[in-house]
Design a protein around this motif. Structure first.
Motif, mmCIF file in Angstrom:
data_model
loop_
_atom_site.group_PDB
_atom_site.id
_atom_site.type_symbol
_atom_site.label_atom_id
_atom_site.label_comp_id
_atom_site.label_asym_id
_atom_site.label_seq_id
_atom_site.Cartn_x
_atom_site.Cartn_y
_atom_site.Cartn_z
ATOM 1 N N LEU A 1 -34.476 55.252 0.483
ATOM 2 C CA LEU A 1 -35.160 55.791 -0.692
ATOM 3 C C LEU A 1 -35.564 54.681 -1.660
ATOM 4 N N HIS A 2 -34.731 53.646 -1.789
ATOM 5 C CA HIS A 2 -35.133 52.512 -2.619
ATOM 6 C C HIS A 2 -36.448 51.920 -2.102
ATOM 7 N N GLY B 1 -44.322 52.706 -6.211
ATOM 8 C CA GLY B 1 -44.521 52.058 -7.500
ATOM 9 C C GLY B 1 -43.470 52.400 -8.530
ATOM 10 N N ARG B 2 -42.414 53.087 -8.123
ATOM 11 C CA ARG B 2 -41.350 53.460 -9.058
ATOM 12 C C ARG B 2 -40.364 52.318 -9.271
ATOM 13 N N LEU B 3 -40.258 51.448 -8.293
ATOM 14 C CA LEU B 3 -39.481 50.215 -8.382
ATOM 15 C C LEU B 3 -40.416 49.043 -8.118
ATOM 16 N N SER B 4 -40.157 47.928 -8.771
ATOM 17 C CA SER B 4 -40.945 46.722 -8.520
ATOM 18 C C SER B 4 -40.437 45.965 -7.304
ATOM 19 N N VAL C 1 -47.108 60.185 -0.353
ATOM 20 C CA VAL C 1 -46.059 61.084 -0.817
ATOM 21 C C VAL C 1 -46.753 62.291 -1.445
ATOM 22 N N HIS C 2 -46.261 63.482 -1.139
ATOM 23 C CA HIS C 2 -46.921 64.720 -1.580
ATOM 24 C C HIS C 2 -48.397 64.735 -1.175
ATOM 25 N N GLY C 3 -48.707 64.066 -0.056
ATOM 26 C CA GLY C 3 -50.076 64.021 0.423
ATOM 27 C C GLY C 3 -50.982 63.068 -0.330
ATOM 28 N N ARG C 4 -50.436 62.362 -1.321
ATOM 29 C CA ARG C 4 -51.236 61.418 -2.106
ATOM 30 C C ARG C 4 -50.907 59.988 -1.688
ATOM 31 N N ARG C 5 -51.937 59.163 -1.622
ATOM 32 C CA ARG C 5 -51.737 57.793 -1.182
ATOM 33 C C ARG C 5 -50.908 57.010 -2.201
ATOM 34 N N MET C 6 -49.959 56.230 -1.702
ATOM 35 C CA MET C 6 -49.094 55.446 -2.570
ATOM 36 C C MET C 6 -49.624 54.027 -2.707
ATOM 37 N N GLN C 7 -49.292 53.433 -3.836
ATOM 38 C CA GLN C 7 -49.609 52.038 -4.086
ATOM 39 C C GLN C 7 -48.462 51.417 -4.866
ATOM 40 N N VAL C 8 -48.100 50.188 -4.496
ATOM 41 C CA VAL C 8 -47.009 49.501 -5.177
ATOM 42 C C VAL C 8 -47.372 49.228 -6.635
ATOM 43 N N SER C 9 -46.365 48.887 -7.425
ATOM 44 C CA SER C 9 -46.551 48.669 -8.857
ATOM 45 C C SER C 9 -47.317 47.376 -9.132
ATOM 46 N N LYS C 10 -47.679 47.182 -10.379
ATOM 47 C CA LYS C 10 -48.526 46.045 -10.776
ATOM 48 C C LYS C 10 -47.782 44.981 -11.581
ATOM 49 N N ASN D 1 -39.508 39.752 -15.496
ATOM 50 C CA ASN D 1 -39.114 40.222 -16.822
ATOM 51 C C ASN D 1 -39.672 41.602 -17.157
ATOM 52 N N LYS D 2 -40.649 42.065 -16.387
ATOM 53 C CA LYS D 2 -41.197 43.402 -16.598
ATOM 54 C C LYS D 2 -40.862 44.350 -15.441
ATOM 55 N N SER D 3 -39.945 43.937 -14.578
ATOM 56 C CA SER D 3 -39.703 44.646 -13.318
ATOM 57 C C SER D 3 -38.410 45.455 -13.335
ATOM 58 N N LEU D 4 -38.480 46.613 -12.695
ATOM 59 C CA LEU D 4 -37.297 47.419 -12.404
ATOM 60 C C LEU D 4 -36.932 47.178 -10.939
ATOM 61 N N ILE D 5 -35.745 46.646 -10.716
ATOM 62 C CA ILE D 5 -35.319 46.191 -9.388
ATOM 63 C C ILE D 5 -34.107 46.992 -8.948
#
Length: 283
Positions: free
Chosen positions: A210-211, A218-221, A155-164, A169-173
């Motif tokens: 988009l989800h 990495g914006r959503l878990s 995205v924006h030419g930068r490589r994406m990586q999923v969240s950690k 209990n720490k996740s945005l779903i």
């Protein structure tokens, strides 16, 4: 390169470049028409909307692709009768295609109609049933999410990586409200009721493509939804996979383009997410 894998360029024309060009041109036109459409219709239910902008954008994308790859097959949402049976049949009808473009010209039409800036253009290319290019374009933010199989997601030419996040209990779903109200919507509501107390928070923003892109970024878990069609998921599925995430159906079987009930995540929370959804479905 594996002998069974296609080259990403045919006759000097890059599949990915064509997909990006189509998404950018369609997205620019869609954004320019926001608030100016004249015809609003319902399809499968009162929640399933379509405008002449959806139809015009799909024609634009179809024509652009045909200019570059006239022998390729095309599956677009607006060329298919409403309803899950019709979309499943349309996919089956092109299941033997060597190259198949899978397109949702406006994913999030209800948002678009109401001026809510969370909608996208989703374009995927499948080779013998496997997605090899995925592009999701958000015209409102001018964000272009791109993936090519084996080459990463960007995205924006930068490589994406999923969240950690390693636990719910720490996740945005995220999830969605299906248009089919008799089976899919009640099933999704059970999932929401079960997960809401166990996650950091839930989001329902109205564009599956988009989800999925947000899971990849990495914006959503994680994300799940019932009764989606191939054009809702195909492009986003590759974004998630190439960003290091995991996709499956809700029973845990690996994703393919016929999957309708989908779960996507950073991989770390996938089993926990599936367990909660399966338990909710049994209630």
């Amino acid at each position: 390169m594996d002998a069974n894998q296609p080259e990403s360029i045919i006759g000097g024309k890059s599949f990915t470049a064509v997909a990006v060009n189509c998404a950018a041109k369609a997205g620019e036109w869609i954004k320019s028409k926001m608030g100016n459409f004249t015809q609003l219709d319902t399809k499968y239910s009162m929640h399933d909307l379509v405008t002449e902008v959806d139809k015009g954008a799909e024609r634009m994308i179809r024509n652009l692709i045909a200019t570059h790859f006239p022998t390729h097959s095309f599956l677009g949402e607006e060329g298919v009768e409403p309803g899950p049976e019709a979309s499943a049949k349309a996919l089956q009808d092109v299941s033997e295609a060597e190259y198949l473009w899978i397109v949702d010209p406006v994913d999030g039409t209800t948002n678009y109609v109401h001026g809510f800036p969370f909608y996208s253009v989703s374009i995927a290319l499948a080779y013998r049933g496997q997605v090899i290019v995925g592009v999701v374009y958000d015209p409102s933010r001018d964000e272009l999410f791109v993936a090519e199989r084996g080459k990463g997601a960007y995205v924006h030419g930068r490589r994406m990586q999923v969240s950690k996040e390693a636990g719910l209990n720490k996740s945005l779903i995220a999830t969605g409200f299906p248009a089919e109200q008799h089976v899919a919507l009640p099933a999704n509501m059970k999932g929401i009721q079960a997960l809401a107390p166990k996650v950091r928070n839930l989001r329902v923003a109205g564009s599956a493509a988009l989800h999925l892109a947000y899971v990849a970024a990495g914006r959503l878990s994680g994300f799940w939804e019932y009764n989606l069609s191939s054009w809702d998921i195909a492009a986003g599925s590759l974004l998630v996979e190439e960003a290091g995430g995991r996709l499956s159906d809700l029973s845990g079987r690996p994703y393919d383009i016929a999957v309708r009930n989908v779960s996507a995540s950073n991989g770390l929370i996938h089993e926990e997410l599936l367990e909660e959804l399966q338990a909710a479905a049994r209630t």
